[in-house]
Write a protein that holds these residues in place. Structure first.
Motif, PDB file in Angstrom:
ATOM      1  N   CYS A 121      85.051 -15.812 -54.913  1.00 35.52           N
ATOM      2  CA  CYS A 121      84.692 -16.268 -53.569  1.00 35.52           C
ATOM      3  C   CYS A 121      83.443 -17.126 -53.678  1.00 35.52           C
ATOM      4  CB  CYS A 121      84.442 -15.089 -52.633  1.00 35.52           C
ATOM      5  SG  CYS A 121      84.104 -15.636 -50.933  1.00 35.52           S
ATOM      6  N   ASP A 122      83.593 -18.433 -53.423  1.00 32.21           N
ATOM      7  CA  ASP A 122      82.433 -19.328 -53.441  1.00 32.21           C
ATOM      8  C   ASP A 122      81.957 -19.676 -52.035  1.00 32.21           C
ATOM      9  OD1 ASP A 122      84.277 -21.177 -52.480  1.00 32.21           O
ATOM     10  OD2 ASP A 122      84.515 -22.178 -54.412  1.00 32.21           O
ATOM     11  N   PHE A 123      82.645 -19.134 -51.007  1.00 34.54           N
ATOM     12  CA  PHE A 123      82.262 -19.287 -49.600  1.00 34.54           C
ATOM     13  C   PHE A 123      82.297 -20.735 -49.112  1.00 34.54           C
ATOM     14  CE2 PHE A 123      80.032 -15.438 -51.077  1.00 34.54           C
ATOM     15  CZ  PHE A 123      80.651 -14.514 -50.262  1.00 34.54           C
ATOM     16  N   GLU A 124      82.873 -21.644 -49.898  1.00 39.49           N
ATOM     17  CA  GLU A 124      82.915 -23.027 -49.466  1.00 39.49           C
ATOM     18  C   GLU A 124      83.841 -23.224 -48.271  1.00 39.49           C
ATOM     19  OE1 GLU A 124      80.819 -25.435 -50.636  1.00 39.49           O
ATOM     20  OE2 GLU A 124      80.010 -23.604 -51.521  1.00 39.49           O
ATOM     21  N   ASP A 125      84.907 -22.436 -48.186  1.00 35.75           N
ATOM     22  CA  ASP A 125      85.890 -22.654 -47.125  1.00 35.75           C
ATOM     23  C   ASP A 125      86.163 -21.418 -46.282  1.00 35.75           C
ATOM     24  OD1 ASP A 125      86.834 -25.484 -47.817  1.00 35.75           O
ATOM     25  OD2 ASP A 125      86.973 -24.442 -49.713  1.00 35.75           O
ATOM     26  N   SER A 126      85.642 -20.279 -46.668  1.00 35.67           N
ATOM     27  CA  SER A 126      85.848 -19.083 -45.855  1.00 35.67           C
ATOM     28  C   SER A 126      84.875 -18.013 -46.316  1.00 35.67           C
ATOM     29  CB  SER A 126      87.287 -18.563 -45.981  1.00 35.67           C
ATOM     30  OG  SER A 126      87.461 -17.870 -47.213  1.00 35.67           O
ATOM     31  N   ASP A 127      84.883 -16.880 -45.579  1.00 34.45           N
ATOM     32  CA  ASP A 127      84.061 -15.743 -45.983  1.00 34.45           C
ATOM     33  C   ASP A 127      84.820 -14.777 -46.869  1.00 34.45           C
ATOM     34  OD1 ASP A 127      85.798 -14.473 -44.240  1.00 34.45           O
ATOM     35  OD2 ASP A 127      84.309 -14.218 -42.665  1.00 34.45           O
ATOM     36  N   ALA A 199      77.938 -11.905 -59.489  1.00 36.19           N
ATOM     37  CA  ALA A 199      77.585 -12.621 -58.271  1.00 36.19           C
ATOM     38  C   ALA A 199      76.207 -13.230 -58.469  1.00 36.19           C
ATOM     39  CB  ALA A 199      77.600 -11.698 -57.054  1.00 36.19           C
ATOM     40  N   TRP A 200      75.915 -14.237 -57.661  1.00 37.83           N
ATOM     41  CA  TRP A 200      74.598 -14.884 -57.694  1.00 37.83           C
ATOM     42  C   TRP A 200      73.874 -14.578 -56.394  1.00 37.83           C
ATOM     43  CZ3 TRP A 200      72.657 -17.673 -61.835  1.00 37.83           C
ATOM     44  CH2 TRP A 200      73.555 -17.888 -62.890  1.00 37.83           C
ATOM     45  N   TYR A 201      72.624 -14.189 -56.509  1.00 32.59           N
ATOM     46  CA  TYR A 201      71.835 -13.861 -55.327  1.00 32.59           C
ATOM     47  C   TYR A 201      70.524 -14.635 -55.353  1.00 32.59           C
ATOM     48  CZ  TYR A 201      68.950 -10.758 -58.237  1.00 32.59           C
ATOM     49  OH  TYR A 201      68.098 -10.252 -59.198  1.00 32.59           O
ATOM     50  N   HIS A 202      70.006 -14.901 -54.174  1.00 31.06           N
ATOM     51  CA  HIS A 202      68.749 -15.631 -54.004  1.00 31.06           C
ATOM     52  C   HIS A 202      67.868 -14.817 -53.075  1.00 31.06           C
ATOM     53  CE1 HIS A 202      65.891 -18.634 -52.563  1.00 31.06           C
ATOM     54  NE2 HIS A 202      66.280 -19.457 -53.523  1.00 31.06           N
ATOM     55  N   LEU A 203      66.816 -14.229 -53.626  1.00 28.58           N
ATOM     56  CA  LEU A 203      65.902 -13.388 -52.862  1.00 28.58           C
ATOM     57  C   LEU A 203      64.610 -14.159 -52.653  1.00 28.58           C
ATOM     58  CD1 LEU A 203      65.301 -10.607 -51.618  1.00 28.58           C
ATOM     59  CD2 LEU A 203      64.517  -9.848 -53.859  1.00 28.58           C
ATOM     60  N   SER A 204      64.234 -14.389 -51.411  1.00 29.78           N
ATOM     61  CA  SER A 204      63.054 -15.203 -51.120  1.00 29.78           C
ATOM     62  C   SER A 204      62.213 -14.524 -50.061  1.00 29.78           C
ATOM     63  CB  SER A 204      63.472 -16.596 -50.642  1.00 29.78           C
ATOM     64  OG  SER A 204      64.313 -16.501 -49.516  1.00 29.78           O
ATOM     65  N   GLY A 205      60.954 -14.934 -50.005  1.00 23.41           N
ATOM     66  CA  GLY A 205      60.032 -14.335 -49.057  1.00 23.41           C
ATOM     67  C   GLY A 205      59.211 -13.239 -49.710  1.00 23.41           C
ATOM     68  N   SER A 206      58.174 -12.808 -49.052  1.00 21.61           N
ATOM     69  CA  SER A 206      57.292 -11.771 -49.582  1.00 21.61           C
ATOM     70  C   SER A 206      57.034 -10.733 -48.509  1.00 21.61           C
ATOM     71  CB  SER A 206      55.973 -12.376 -50.060  1.00 21.61           C
ATOM     72  OG  SER A 206      55.314 -13.008 -48.977  1.00 21.61           O
ATOM     73  N   CYS A 207      56.532  -9.599 -48.955  1.00 23.64           N
ATOM     74  CA  CYS A 207      56.250  -8.499 -48.036  1.00 23.64           C
ATOM     75  C   CYS A 207      54.762  -8.189 -48.048  1.00 23.64           C
ATOM     76  CB  CYS A 207      57.028  -7.244 -48.436  1.00 23.64           C
ATOM     77  SG  CYS A 207      58.806  -7.482 -48.460  1.00 23.64           S
ATOM     78  N   GLU A 208      54.225  -7.953 -46.883  1.00 23.57           N
ATOM     79  CA  GLU A 208      52.839  -7.524 -46.793  1.00 23.57           C
ATOM     80  C   GLU A 208      52.769  -6.006 -46.987  1.00 23.57           C
ATOM     81  OE1 GLU A 208      51.407  -8.729 -43.054  1.00 23.57           O
ATOM     82  OE2 GLU A 208      51.837 -10.862 -43.340  1.00 23.57           O
ATOM     83  N   SER A 209      51.657  -5.550 -47.500  1.00 25.49           N
ATOM     84  CA  SER A 209      51.486  -4.110 -47.690  1.00 25.49           C
ATOM     85  C   SER A 209      51.496  -3.398 -46.341  1.00 25.49           C
ATOM     86  CB  SER A 209      50.166  -3.819 -48.413  1.00 25.49           C
ATOM     87  OG  SER A 209      50.171  -4.399 -49.693  1.00 25.49           O
ATOM     88  N   ASP A 278      76.285 -15.741 -53.301  1.00 24.51           N
ATOM     89  CA  ASP A 278      77.224 -16.828 -53.567  1.00 24.51           C
ATOM     90  C   ASP A 278      78.003 -16.515 -54.835  1.00 24.51           C
ATOM     91  OD1 ASP A 278      78.525 -19.179 -53.078  1.00 24.51           O
ATOM     92  OD2 ASP A 278      76.840 -20.492 -53.496  1.00 24.51           O
ATOM     93  N   ASP A 279      79.154 -17.132 -54.956  1.00 23.45           N
ATOM     94  CA  ASP A 279      79.974 -17.107 -56.175  1.00 23.45           C
ATOM     95  C   ASP A 279      80.196 -15.687 -56.692  1.00 23.45           C
ATOM     96  OD1 ASP A 279      80.151 -19.819 -56.046  1.00 23.45           O
ATOM     97  OD2 ASP A 279      78.494 -20.189 -57.401  1.00 23.45           O
ATOM     98  N   ILE A 280      80.855 -14.874 -55.879  1.00 23.17           N
ATOM     99  CA  ILE A 280      81.229 -13.513 -56.296  1.00 23.17           C
ATOM    100  C   ILE A 280      82.516 -13.601 -57.114  1.00 23.17           C
ATOM    101  CG2 ILE A 280      81.802 -11.193 -55.508  1.00 23.17           C
ATOM    102  CD1 ILE A 280      80.258 -11.790 -52.949  1.00 23.17           C
ATOM    103  N   MET A 281      82.470 -13.124 -58.358  1.00 23.90           N
ATOM    104  CA  MET A 281      83.606 -13.240 -59.271  1.00 23.90           C
ATOM    105  C   MET A 281      84.046 -11.854 -59.737  1.00 23.90           C
ATOM    106  SD  MET A 281      82.130 -16.259 -61.746  1.00 23.90           S
ATOM    107  CE  MET A 281      81.337 -17.729 -61.079  1.00 23.90           C
ATOM    108  N   PHE A 282      85.353 -11.691 -59.873  1.00 21.48           N
ATOM    109  CA  PHE A 282      85.932 -10.453 -60.390  1.00 21.48           C
ATOM    110  C   PHE A 282      86.668 -10.790 -61.683  1.00 21.48           C
ATOM    111  CE2 PHE A 282      85.328  -9.902 -55.915  1.00 21.48           C
ATOM    112  CZ  PHE A 282      84.947  -8.575 -55.753  1.00 21.48           C
ATOM    113  N   ARG A 283      86.219 -10.195 -62.795  1.00 23.33           N
ATOM    114  CA  ARG A 283      86.788 -10.510 -64.101  1.00 23.33           C
ATOM    115  C   ARG A 283      87.430  -9.267 -64.701  1.00 23.33           C
ATOM    116  NH1 ARG A 283      81.653 -13.775 -66.716  1.00 23.33           N
ATOM    117  NH2 ARG A 283      81.862 -15.710 -65.518  1.00 23.33           N
ATOM    118  N   ASN A 284      88.637  -9.438 -65.208  1.00 21.99           N
ATOM    119  CA  ASN A 284      89.332  -8.386 -65.956  1.00 21.99           C
ATOM    120  C   ASN A 284      89.460  -7.101 -65.141  1.00 21.99           C
ATOM    121  OD1 ASN A 284      89.234 -10.069 -68.442  1.00 21.99           O
ATOM    122  ND2 ASN A 284      87.046  -9.617 -68.327  1.00 21.99           N
ATOM    123  N   CYS A 285      89.682  -7.261 -63.819  1.00 17.69           N
ATOM    124  CA  CYS A 285      89.771  -6.097 -62.944  1.00 17.69           C
ATOM    125  C   CYS A 285      91.209  -5.623 -62.750  1.00 17.69           C
ATOM    126  CB  CYS A 285      89.145  -6.404 -61.587  1.00 17.69           C
ATOM    127  SG  CYS A 285      87.348  -6.635 -61.663  1.00 17.69           S
TER     128      CYS A 285
END
Length: 1319
Positions: A121-127, A199-209, A278-285
């Motif tokens: 699932c690369d989400f280019e055309d659907s969820d 899968a590929w993930y992008h975590l951004s932003g910071s947290c205050e104490s 993004d780009d969730i892949m299932f291999r050898n499942c």
């Protein structure tokens, strides 16, 4: 921040699997996808389900699907399958339909058209059926990056690497409470034991104490599997991670029933983090394929028909898919201990440490702890473990021993191990005879959050015990489960005495130290740092440099699959491998993937660090050997070298640059081949050269203080920063143009069109330089080209200090070379490095660098200054104080945005002119450094802004030989925009410019300056330009909210990447210059390109003349070139022409009227794409107060040669052939202001200056207009439509009387029918 949308999945033809190398190596950029969309002819009710990109290779016909079936899963997802598969066959990772349509909307589609990978699932055309299942506003949406408002999240997706790609992203986190966003997949049927989720993930932003906490909490992304009424965690994000796209890998294990996957993001209060997927892949499942062929000699057949290696029977894992390989009958003589009830017959040695028997439920969710046992794939299942606190000393060994077994040659042990959280954890399997330990298998490092199968075969001639030892590295856990002994392991009944060897004493070193062979202790970070710290050099002995003759040299296998690395002796003559080498071997793991060997943690390293090795590879074309570098601090892995087999044995000696790395890193060897045939991979003679941080390479030793380089013979003393995201390329152009040195040589370039994420960078470094006692001047030639290019910076990195930006430039500067200067300051006692940095904050364009020169002493007065980095040597004096600031950080009132970048973070010079800071009559001056006259006339241009109210006045002086001469003065300004001014200077010696602000006694006020530029030659009149020396203030707006591209500036020299006319209009040669735009980039990212003049004062009877060149196939375009006027009262189109094939350079003349300050804008726009072609502009001439009558005043000084036909000659009248500059010749249409329709005036004779002649012309125009209206009424609407007189041949009228049926709207003229008109 995000533009969200939903489109559900579709139909198509399955592509073959992508090459193994492409599946398992870090991606270097996506494959191009077929243009356009594949619209299947189906019923309207199913159209929204079947709309998808073409899943066939470009040019291949996609058949129509007419007979489809829909199955609604319990989760609500609709799976469309053309062969009406039963529900049990849907979403089981096996294509039961010929087109694999039964594997759609399953959390994946049957494949990704962009990546070429199946079950992705690369989400280019659907969820892909993923659903937000949260109960609050905090949740997941499908979206993509928007250029309108860049925030924290990804500025490009991972699939295509641009702001047009789609992904899932969290939205609207609450501000004051801990919150979790939940995302759930559709139901999947079952998973094989080999299943791997990436899968590929992008975590951004910071947290205050948060209050009451001493440390900052972090957001945690988790992946879990829900089955059998239980939710089992598979993976969680590491504690430390840099911003950017990272890959996660999870192994769910064998699941024999329906299951769903759940992503969750939990963040504490006051934490505004965002996560994208993004780009969730299932291999050898999928379960093993049922084959009709006979099984091999070492295989047996499962009940369901597939073949399985005999070594995989009775190993505690359902490999067959029907559990027939684990049947009670054939495995009854095997002894299995799952630790669910006790230790069986195994014994723990006295500790500490000791193995602990526990469950995931009791141990919690610590990062390194197993999330479930192996026996039951459950949180409630038991296993043995030994853990280490992150601050505790590593090195204690936990021991587990078996009963005593008889001598045997058929005893084997299978176990499942889990090593996670530390690079130094260790698990060893040995056998003990007569108090002597014999090591059989050892695993070291972090294998990931999964259970890994291991098998050891014993051939022992004496009674023995099996000894399993675990050492948990700092912050890590070692766990074991499912110890399975074969029927050949027979207990010794007479119980001969087999004693375990005594454990080594505790290390004398502290937790953050390591021991030398001599017994001394050194700091752990000094081990393997490429410099001897121990007196005996033992801290560098097992650090990857090895011939493998005396062992692995610190390399350890971290494979989890059916391949592994191991030592092996050469059996045949080989010119690359000698003696013992590191070889690819058959592994015991259950996963399918490449083998991986990892070095110890190394570094930091210097810029010339290089790894060398010999290698040999023989395999089918799918096989590969690669080297990557892992940085566990940031959680990134970078591919630095790879090779593929091409059908015959390949080998050699390779040098792989590793470059400067400021943190510890590990080098990884990856290989994947099919060992069933004659395939093989070997590595030998590994060395690390010149890696110590302070080492200067021999080629740069003579240039440690000399940075000059023209790149003709290499990189001189400059190095790639290989830890950065993309690279500078040493090349001869690749369609971007020639170098600056010779016109045919080498230069360095960065192509930002290659898909990488926003915010990434390419850095070019020097080696560490000795301290500089005096300033020096660094000059260089650069090129920033393309319709949406990023930023080029020059930085100084003092050792141990903060970086200093010496020079910066952003946005297109044309596909020409420009020279820049920057002063390298003295650094005192600090050593330093110099770096050129390209930021990838644009997606279309390239950067070039050439002819770097260093000279003694500071640079002189800068010819251009944007104030982004410094004040450029301008000295402030007087009562008030000029200061450099940006609106976001400044302390003085000033413009909300600078002129250079158009943002609040851009810098300018400003002075407070309020009565307190600058009383009436007092002055604040800003004096430049001396300029050296290079030609008889020079043009000084600058942008200024005066606040509303009473800002005072700005005066500009030229000072020469201590004599000041006032050349400009301004005290009022219309609007709040930046305004451009310029002055021609004709010096006879060294001179300076002085800007003087004079206070007027107002309560508040300011005067600001930005973008000073000095050029050769006299200044042209405002908005007039031949583009030979520059763009004369014409520019493309930098506001990203406009979704527009920038025009380029180039010569007629042909560039494959930036096409345009082969000759300019001014000179008529390939060396002449003009503005140009390649329309092929127009699309979803932006549908227009703008070129704007500086602000111009109100105009009553002005004229714009210009030449344009257009070459656009009409059948590819709905595009248009327009001239618009925009100001405070709005925007009005005054001229336009539709896209057309090349007719050469065409002239155009446009009357200009505006009651208030305005800007002229050239705009290329389209309503659909692709729009292939080019548009160019040249010789723009703007005249005021003379109108567009024929034979206007002589060409403006400095505006350049307009060429023949540049202005209308006398006698135009009805024929335009003698007047090439007239609008009818150009095919454009001119639209007047107000309610009058304005064409170009066709006077019968030259206009006189008398008022009477002017009145006569007006009366004549009105009479002609009345006559035309009468003819229109008499002839009827049909005749008018046929002749198209409404848009092509109306004659100018300066009066609107009688035109009450004409409507002016944007660029359209609409003549509506009136009562009595015939249709």
């Amino acid at each position: 921040m995000w533009s969200a949308g939903t489109v559900t999945g579709g139909e198509g033809v399955v592509l073959g699997k992508m090459p193994l190398r492409a599946q398992y190596l870090p991606q270097q950029g996506p494959k191009p996808r077929c243009p356009g969309k594949c619209h299947l002819q189906v019923t309207r009710a199913l159209h929204h389900l079947l709309w998808a990109p073409c899943l066939v290779p470009c040019g291949v016909f996609s058949p129509i699907v007419s007979l489809v079936a829909r199955t609604v899963l319990p989760s609500g997802s609709v799976v469309v399958n053309s062969c009406s598969s039963v529900a049990e066959q849907l979403c089981n990772f096996i294509c039961d339909c010929s087109d694999c349509s039964d594997e759609n909307q399953c959390g994946y589609l049957r494949d990704s058209a962009v990546l070429g990978t199946p079950f992705t699932c690369d989400f280019e055309d659907s969820d892909c059926g993923w659903q937000d299942v949260g109960t609050s506003m905090y949740g997941w949406v499908r979206g993509r990056a928007s250029l309108a408002m860049w925030g924290m999240g990804p500025h490009s997706d991972h699939t295509v690497g641009t702001d047009l790609g789609w992904f899932l992203v969290t939205m609207s986190p609450p501000a004051k409470t801990t919150a979790t966003a939940w995302l759930r997949s559709p139901e999947m049927r079952e998973a094989a034991a080999t299943c791997e989720i990436r899968a590929w993930y992008h975590l951004s932003g910071s947290c205050e104490s948060t209050q009451g906490l001493n440390q900052t909490e972090r957001p945690v992304l988790r992946l879990a599997v829900a089955h059998k009424d239980e939710v089992v965690e598979l993976w969680q994000s590491p504690e430390h991670s840099s911003e950017g796209w990272h890959q996660l890998v999870a192994y769910p294990g064998r699941i024999m029933e329906q299951f769903q996957l759940i992503f969750s993001l939990t963040q504490p209060p006051t934490c505004g983090a965002e996560v994208a997927l993004d780009d969730i892949m299932f291999r050898n499942c999928g379960l093993p394929e049922v084959g009709q062929q006979a099984c091999g000699a070492q295989e047996s057949r499962c009940h369901r028909g597939s073949c399985l290696a005999q070594r995989r029977f009775c190993d505690g894992t359902d490999d067959c898919g029907d559990n027939s390989d684990e049947g009670t009958a054939q495995c009854k003589n095997f002894t299995q201990c799952s630790f669910d009830y006790d230790l069986c017959d195994w014994e723990m040695a006295a500790g500490p440490p000791v193995w602990g028997r526990n469950t995931s439920l009791n141990l919690g969710t610590s990062y390194s702890i197993p999330t479930r046992d192996h026996s039951n794939n459950s949180r409630a299942g038991f296993f043995l473990h030994v853990s280490s606190d992150p601050n505790a000393q590593a090195g204690g060994t936990a021991q587990l021993s078996s009963p005593t077994f008889q001598a045997t040659n058929s005893c084997s042990l299978v176990l499942y191990c889990h090593l996670h959280g530390s690079a130094t954890s260790n698990l060893s399997i040995s056998y003990v005879t007569n108090s002597t330990k014999h090591l059989m298998r050892e695993r070291t490092g972090d294998l990931g959050s999964c259970w890994v199968r291991e098998r050891v075969d014993f051939n022992v001639t004496d009674p023995f015990k099996v000894l399993i030892e675990g050492v948990a590295g700092s912050g890590g856990t070692v766990a074991i489960d499912d110890l399975i002994l074969s029927q050949g392991c027979v207990k010794e009944q007479e119980k001969p005495l087999v004693t375990l060897p005594s454990q080594a004493g505790a290390s004398p070193c502290a937790a953050d130290e390591v021991a030398c062979d001599s017994g001394d202790c050194i700091a752990a970070e000094l081990a393997c740092d490429f410099a001897d710290t121990c007196a005996d050099g033992s801290d560098e002995k097992r650090c990857g440099t090895t011939t493998f003759e005396s062992g692995a040299g610190g390399w350890h296998d971290v494979s989890v699959g059916q391949l592994r690395w191991g030592l092996q002796k050469v059996t045949e003559s080989d010119i690359f491998l000698t003696g013992t080498f590191l070889a690819l071997q058959t592994g015991e793991g259950q996963m399918v993937g490449p083998a991986k060997a990892r070095s110890p943690p190394l570094g930091p390293s210097g810029p010339s660090c290089t790894m060398e090795m010999s290698y040999n590879i023989h395999s089918d074309p799918q096989g590969f050997l690669a080297i990557s570098v892992a940085d566990h601090t940031t959680g990134t892995t970078q591919l630095v070298w790879q090779t593929q087999h091409r059908g015959s044995t390949a080998g050699g000696h390779v040098r792989v640059p590793l470059g400067e790395r400021s943190r510890a890193f590990q080098v990884e060897l990856l290989a994947l081949v099919d060992l069933q045939g004659s395939a093989s991979v070997g590595v030998d003679n590994v060395t690390f050269e010149q890696c110590y941080l302070d080492v200067v390479s021999p080629t740069a030793a003579g240039m440690a203080r000399e940075l000059s380089c023209n790149f003709e013979r290499g990189m001189c003393g400059w190095y790639q920063d290989l830890s950065s995201d993309f690279k500078w390329v040493h090349s001869t152009g690749q369609g971007q143009g020639s170098d600056h040195t010779t016109g045919s040589g080498y230069f360095l370039s960065v192509d930002s069109s290659v898909p990488w994420s926003h915010g990434q960078r390419a850095q070019l470094l020097t080696s560490l330089q000795e301290p500089a006692a005096a300033p020096r001047c660094l000059s260089f030639w650069y090129r920033l080209a393309g319709p949406q290019i990023g930023t080029l910076n020059l930085k100084l990195w003092p050792e141990g200090g903060e970086e200093v930006v010496l020079w910066t430039c952003r946005g297109t500067q044309g596909s020409l070379w420009h020279r820049a200067w920057a002063t390298l300051p003295s650094t005192g006692q600090q050593r330093y490095q110099v770096a050129f940095e390209v930021l990838h904050d644009g997606f279309l364009g390239d950067v070039g660098l050439d002819d770097i020169t260093q000279t003694a002493g500071p640079c002189g007065a800068k010819l251009s200054c944007s104030f982004e980095v410094e004040g450029c040597g301008l000295a402030a004096s007087g009562k008030g104080t000029w200061q450099r600031q940006s609106n976001s950080t400044g302390t003085t009132a000033g413009p909300v945005a600078d002129h250079t970048t158009g943002t609040s973070t851009g810098h300018y010079m400003v002075v407070n002119t309020g009565r307190v800071s600058l009383p009436a009559g007092h002055t604040a001056t800003l004096t430049s450094q001396p300029y050296q006259p290079s030609v008889s006339a020079q043009c000084l241009a600058f942008w200024y802004q005066l606040s509303a109210g009473t800002p005072g006045s700005l005066r500009v002086f030229v000072e020469q030989s201590r004599v000041r001469r006032k050349v400009l003065s301004m005290s009022t300004m219309e609007g709040s925009n930046w305004h451009r001014s310029h002055v021609t200077v004709q010096p006879n010696g060294e001179w300076q410019v002085v800007f003087e602000a004079v206070g007027a006694g107002g309560d508040h006020g300011y005067i600001a300056l930005d973008d000073l530029h000095m050029s050769e030659g006299a200044c042209p009149k405002p908005a007039s330009c031949d583009f030979e020396q520059g763009t004369c203030g014409w520019s493309s707006p930098s506001d990203p909210r406009l979704h527009s591209f920038a025009w380029g500036w180039k010569s007629g020299i042909t560039l494959a990447k930036y096409p345009g006319p082969e000759q300019d209009h001014t000179l008529g040669t390939r060396n002449g210059h003009y503005m140009h735009f390649d329309t092929s980039v127009l699309g979803a990212r932006g549908t227009s390109a703008l070129l704007e003049s500086p602000p111009l004062p109100a105009a009553t009877d002005s004229c714009l003349r210009f030449w344009y060149h257009m070459d656009i196939p009409e059948h590819l375009s709905s595009g248009e070139l327009r001239v618009t006027l925009h100001g405070t009262t709005g925007q009005r189109t005054v001229w336009s022409v539709a896209g057309h094939r090349s007719r050469g350079w065409q002239g155009a003349v446009v009357p200009v009227q505006s009651p208030s300050e305005f800007q002229i804008s050239f705009e290329i726009s389209t309503r659909r794409w692709p729009m292939e072609g080019t548009v160019a502009l040249d010789d723009i001439m703007y005249s005021t107060r003379v109108g567009c009558h024929c034979s206007p005043e002589s060409p403006v000084e400095g505006a350049g040669k307009l060429g023949q036909g540049g202005v209308c000659s006398s006698g135009c009248e009805r024929s335009t052939q003698s007047c090439p500059g007239c609008w009818a010749e150009a095919g454009g249409r001119s639209l007047g202001s107000g309610s009058s329709l304005t064409a170009f005036p066709p006077p019968a004779e030259k206009p006189s200056s008398s008022f009477g002649s002017f009145v006569a012309e007006v009366v004549l125009g009105v009479l002609l207009a009345v006559v035309i209206v009468a003819l229109v009424a008499a002839g009827g609407w049909y005749w008018l439509k046929q002749r198209r007189l409404a848009s092509r041949t109306l004659i100018e009228s300066n009066s609107s009387q009688g035109f009450d049926n004409i409507t002016f709207r944007d660029d359209k003229v609409i003549i509506s029918s009136r009562e009595g008109d015939q249709s």
